[in-house]
Write a protein that holds these residues in place. Structure first.
Motif, PDB file in Angstrom:
ATOM      1  N   VAL A   1       2.912   4.792  12.119  1.00 38.84           N
ATOM      2  CA  VAL A   1       3.079   5.944  13.014  1.00 38.84           C
ATOM      3  C   VAL A   1       3.607   5.487  14.372  1.00 38.84           C
ATOM      4  CG1 VAL A   1       1.447   7.515  11.917  1.00 38.84           C
ATOM      5  CG2 VAL A   1       0.598   5.860  13.601  1.00 38.84           C
TER       6      VAL A   1
ATOM      7  N   PHE B   1       0.833  -1.213   0.000  1.00 44.80           N
ATOM      8  CA  PHE B   1       0.000   0.000   0.000  1.00 44.80           C
ATOM      9  C   PHE B   1       0.869   1.266   0.000  1.00 44.80           C
ATOM     10  CE2 PHE B   1      -3.783  -2.462   1.641  1.00 44.80           C
ATOM     11  CZ  PHE B   1      -4.715  -1.991   0.725  1.00 44.80           C
ATOM     12  N   GLY B   2       2.065   1.152   0.563  1.00 44.89           N
ATOM     13  CA  GLY B   2       2.918   2.344   0.664  1.00 44.89           C
ATOM     14  C   GLY B   2       2.601   3.183   1.891  1.00 44.89           C
ATOM     15  N   TRP B   3       2.023   2.544   2.916  1.00 43.45           N
ATOM     16  CA  TRP B   3       1.669   3.282   4.127  1.00 43.45           C
ATOM     17  C   TRP B   3       2.815   3.224   5.134  1.00 43.45           C
ATOM     18  CZ3 TRP B   3      -3.879   0.746   4.585  1.00 43.45           C
ATOM     19  CH2 TRP B   3      -4.645   1.176   3.476  1.00 43.45           C
TER      20      TRP B   3
ATOM     21  N   GLN C   1      -1.889   5.502  10.334  1.00 43.97           N
ATOM     22  CA  GLN C   1      -2.925   6.538  10.345  1.00 43.97           C
ATOM     23  C   GLN C   1      -3.669   6.530   9.027  1.00 43.97           C
ATOM     24  OE1 GLN C   1      -3.762   8.962  12.897  1.00 43.97           O
ATOM     25  NE2 GLN C   1      -5.515   9.161  11.513  1.00 43.97           N
ATOM     26  N   LEU C   2      -4.971   6.325   9.063  1.00 42.74           N
ATOM     27  CA  LEU C   2      -5.789   6.408   7.843  1.00 42.74           C
ATOM     28  C   LEU C   2      -6.662   7.661   7.922  1.00 42.74           C
ATOM     29  CD1 LEU C   2      -6.866   2.656   7.389  1.00 42.74           C
ATOM     30  CD2 LEU C   2      -4.788   3.796   6.622  1.00 42.74           C
TER      31      LEU C   2
ATOM     32  N   LEU D   1      -2.654  -1.310  -8.211  1.00 37.95           N
ATOM     33  CA  LEU D   1      -2.509  -1.485  -6.764  1.00 37.95           C
ATOM     34  C   LEU D   1      -2.579  -2.962  -6.388  1.00 37.95           C
ATOM     35  CD1 LEU D   1      -2.212  -0.506  -3.885  1.00 37.95           C
ATOM     36  CD2 LEU D   1      -4.637   0.123  -3.880  1.00 37.95           C
TER      37      LEU D   1
END
Lengths: 141, 141
Positions: A32, A27-29, A42-43, A86
């Motif tokens: 945190v 996802f590339g997240w 964090q979304l 994706l």
């Protein structure tokens, strides 16, 4: 009467490193917060966490957790072309295709990918729902 | 790289009427759309849906869905006094207490209630996370 919100989604994980790879590289997240037991992302106004199965089980005070669970999360994208791209990224990061992308009855395009812990993510382009600048959606607008 | 968001949470249901009672009478949430197969609730920038198990299974193209699943949703409240009150409302609407409210290691107060489809909801007061006017939270603020 409670305000209509969800504050956190917690996904049980049997291998946090594999899970981390899926969310960070797929996802590339960016986490945190993270330690050996839990990772937080964090979304849009809520937090996603991946939490060791045994810890989640103890926290919920319930027995063995089973898979596949009766739920799915959806990530809507802004353009139809983003769906397959994706899904490919998620598979490259350890995901598994459950359903290749095709058109649902309501139109658009969607497919399902399971994360390394067998949690289902629907990746969808749904022209009936617009996504605002903050990534939020409102039903039917 | 995908924007960090979840757009929908879909919970499988074996009995939509019982589920509806839990969300409408227990949480006090109002469906924005419903038919015999699915019910949608608008939350903070995302949508919660309860979807017949058989339909969800077909949509995900996967086998039998099992319970309890390895996940939990959390609903954070604005005051400690709201935790037990909401848990009581949820039980009165068909929920089942998994863990009575107590203080987690990080402080605050939380308990877990399963919805009629055995999906776990954590009801939490967490003084470390503030909730904005729209019901959103940002990690650690």
């Amino acid at each position: 009467m409670a305000e209509p919100r969800v504050s956190l989604i917690t996904l049980g994980s049997r291998d946090l490193e594999k899970s981390r790879r899926f969310y960070v590289d797929g996802f590339g997240w960016k986490p945190v917060f993270e330690n050996d037991e839990i990772i937080f992302y964090q979304l849009n106004g809520l937090i996603l966490s991946t939490f060791a199965d045994t810890s989640l089980q103890a926290d919920m005070a319930r027995g063995e957790l089973l898979r596949p669970g009766a739920f799915a999360l959806a990530h809507n994208v802004r353009a139809e072309s983003e769906v397959k791209a994706l899904m490919n990224d998620l598979v490259a990061a350890g995901g598994r295709v459950l359903r290749p992308a095709d058109a649902p009855p309501i139109g658009g395009l969607r497919g399902y990918v399971a994360d390394p812990d067998d949690h289902a993510w629907e990746i969808a382009y749904n022209p009936a729902f617009s996504i605002d600048d903050d990534g939020n959606i409102v039903f039917g607008t």
